[in-house]
Scaffold this motif. Structure first.
Motif, PDB file in Angstrom:
ATOM      1  N   SER A  99       0.832  -1.205   0.000  1.00  0.00           N
ATOM      2  CA  SER A  99       0.000   0.000   0.000  1.00  0.00           C
ATOM      3  C   SER A  99       0.870   1.259   0.000  1.00  0.00           C
ATOM      4  CB  SER A  99      -0.962   0.003   1.193  1.00  0.00           C
ATOM      5  OG  SER A  99      -0.253   0.060   2.405  1.00  0.00           O
ATOM      6  N   TYR A 100       2.006   1.199   0.661  1.00  0.00           N
ATOM      7  CA  TYR A 100       2.937   2.329   0.675  1.00  0.00           C
ATOM      8  C   TYR A 100       3.497   2.581  -0.730  1.00  0.00           C
ATOM      9  CZ  TYR A 100       6.953   5.185   2.172  1.00  0.00           C
ATOM     10  OH  TYR A 100       7.869   6.187   2.332  1.00  0.00           O
ATOM     11  N   ALA A 101       3.920   1.516  -1.412  1.00  0.00           N
ATOM     12  CA  ALA A 101       4.477   1.650  -2.762  1.00  0.00           C
ATOM     13  C   ALA A 101       3.415   2.153  -3.737  1.00  0.00           C
ATOM     14  CB  ALA A 101       5.052   0.319  -3.236  1.00  0.00           C
ATOM     15  N   LEU A 102       2.191   1.668  -3.637  1.00  0.00           N
ATOM     16  CA  LEU A 102       1.126   2.134  -4.521  1.00  0.00           C
ATOM     17  C   LEU A 102       0.775   3.593  -4.242  1.00  0.00           C
ATOM     18  CD1 LEU A 102      -1.211  -0.994  -4.589  1.00  0.00           C
ATOM     19  CD2 LEU A 102       0.296  -0.155  -6.420  1.00  0.00           C
ATOM     20  N   SER A 103       0.822   3.995  -2.986  1.00  0.00           N
ATOM     21  CA  SER A 103       0.560   5.394  -2.642  1.00  0.00           C
ATOM     22  C   SER A 103       1.656   6.296  -3.190  1.00  0.00           C
ATOM     23  CB  SER A 103       0.454   5.554  -1.128  1.00  0.00           C
ATOM     24  OG  SER A 103      -0.676   4.887  -0.647  1.00  0.00           O
ATOM     25  N   LEU A 104       2.900   5.858  -3.096  1.00  0.00           N
ATOM     26  CA  LEU A 104       4.002   6.644  -3.654  1.00  0.00           C
ATOM     27  C   LEU A 104       3.885   6.755  -5.169  1.00  0.00           C
ATOM     28  CD1 LEU A 104       7.098   5.477  -1.570  1.00  0.00           C
ATOM     29  CD2 LEU A 104       5.600   7.444  -1.196  1.00  0.00           C
ATOM     30  N   LEU A 105       3.469   5.672  -5.812  1.00  0.00           N
ATOM     31  CA  LEU A 105       3.266   5.710  -7.259  1.00  0.00           C
ATOM     32  C   LEU A 105       2.137   6.681  -7.617  1.00  0.00           C
ATOM     33  CD1 LEU A 105       3.938   4.609 -10.084  1.00  0.00           C
ATOM     34  CD2 LEU A 105       2.225   2.821  -9.655  1.00  0.00           C
ATOM     35  N   ALA A 106       1.055   6.669  -6.849  1.00  0.00           N
ATOM     36  CA  ALA A 106      -0.059   7.593  -7.099  1.00  0.00           C
ATOM     37  C   ALA A 106       0.396   9.040  -6.928  1.00  0.00           C
ATOM     38  CB  ALA A 106      -1.223   7.277  -6.160  1.00  0.00           C
ATOM     39  N   LEU A 107       1.209   9.315  -5.909  1.00  0.00           N
ATOM     40  CA  LEU A 107       1.711  10.677  -5.703  1.00  0.00           C
ATOM     41  C   LEU A 107       2.664  11.096  -6.818  1.00  0.00           C
ATOM     42  CD1 LEU A 107       2.226  10.611  -1.859  1.00  0.00           C
ATOM     43  CD2 LEU A 107       0.574  12.003  -3.121  1.00  0.00           C
ATOM     44  N   LEU A 108       3.502  10.184  -7.264  1.00  0.00           N
ATOM     45  CA  LEU A 108       4.419  10.471  -8.362  1.00  0.00           C
ATOM     46  C   LEU A 108       3.626  10.822  -9.624  1.00  0.00           C
ATOM     47  CD1 LEU A 108       7.755   9.040  -9.085  1.00  0.00           C
ATOM     48  CD2 LEU A 108       6.140   8.799 -10.936  1.00  0.00           C
ATOM     49  N   LEU A 109       2.578  10.048  -9.924  1.00  0.00           N
ATOM     50  CA  LEU A 109       1.759  10.318 -11.101  1.00  0.00           C
ATOM     51  C   LEU A 109       0.976  11.622 -10.953  1.00  0.00           C
ATOM     52  CD1 LEU A 109       0.460   6.720 -11.887  1.00  0.00           C
ATOM     53  CD2 LEU A 109       2.231   8.021 -13.095  1.00  0.00           C
ATOM     54  N   ALA A 110       0.495  11.921  -9.748  1.00  0.00           N
ATOM     55  CA  ALA A 110      -0.222  13.180  -9.517  1.00  0.00           C
ATOM     56  C   ALA A 110       0.705  14.367  -9.708  1.00  0.00           C
ATOM     57  CB  ALA A 110      -0.831  13.189  -8.118  1.00  0.00           C
TER      58      ALA A 110
END
Length: 155
Positions: free
Chosen positions: A26-37
């Motif tokens: 969940s941490y890695a997916l959240s970081l990916l979402a923030l990177l894309l945002a």
């Protein structure tokens, strides 16, 4: 617990109480979402700048007619821009540019608040997303063109 210094770890709350990470996935997916945002933020800024350039380059019906002020040797750019603003396309273009600016500002503030979680991974993801988005979407130099068009620009 609210952190006031940078920390590294998978347990972080991002923006909302419901957006908590408690596993590495969940941490890695959240970081990916923030990177894309963050990359999307740069994309939206590029769209806003391009729209502004497009709106300025459109011919105005009042631009071909003589100016509403007498011809003199004094250059009055404020009066000239007021005459152009009287054209039919200027008001919708200004509204659209303002809407894009508002959406982009909201996204930027949300990214700032995410960084204020003080999690090192969140900070790195947002900065990398901004840099990658700038490289992909905004490294063409259009913002330099806008700065060159404005003779009163300080930077």
């Amino acid at each position: 617990m609210m952190h006031m210094t940078f920390y590294w770890g998978k347990n972080v709350t991002i923006l909302f109480d419901s957006w908590r990470t408690n596993s590495w996935l969940s941490y890695a997916l959240s970081l990916l979402a923030l990177l894309l945002a963050a990359a999307f933020y740069q994309y939206m800024e590029d769209r806003r700048i391009r729209f502004k350039i497009l709106a300025k380059s459109k011919p105005s019906s009042s631009a071909s007619s003589p100016p509403p002020y007498p011809a003199t040797t004094i250059d009055a750019p404020l009066l000239r821009s007021a005459a152009v603003a009287a054209g039919g396309w200027a008001a919708p273009a200004k509204v659209a540019t303002a809407v894009l600016f508002g959406v982009n500002s909201a996204l930027g503030y949300l990214l700032m608040l995410a960084v204020m979680s003080f999690n090192g991974g969140v900070f790195v993801a947002v900065v990398l997303g901004l840099a990658a988005g700038y490289l992909v979407f905004r490294s063409g130099g259009e913002e330099d063109l806008i700065a060159l068009e404005n003779p009163c620009a300080c930077s």
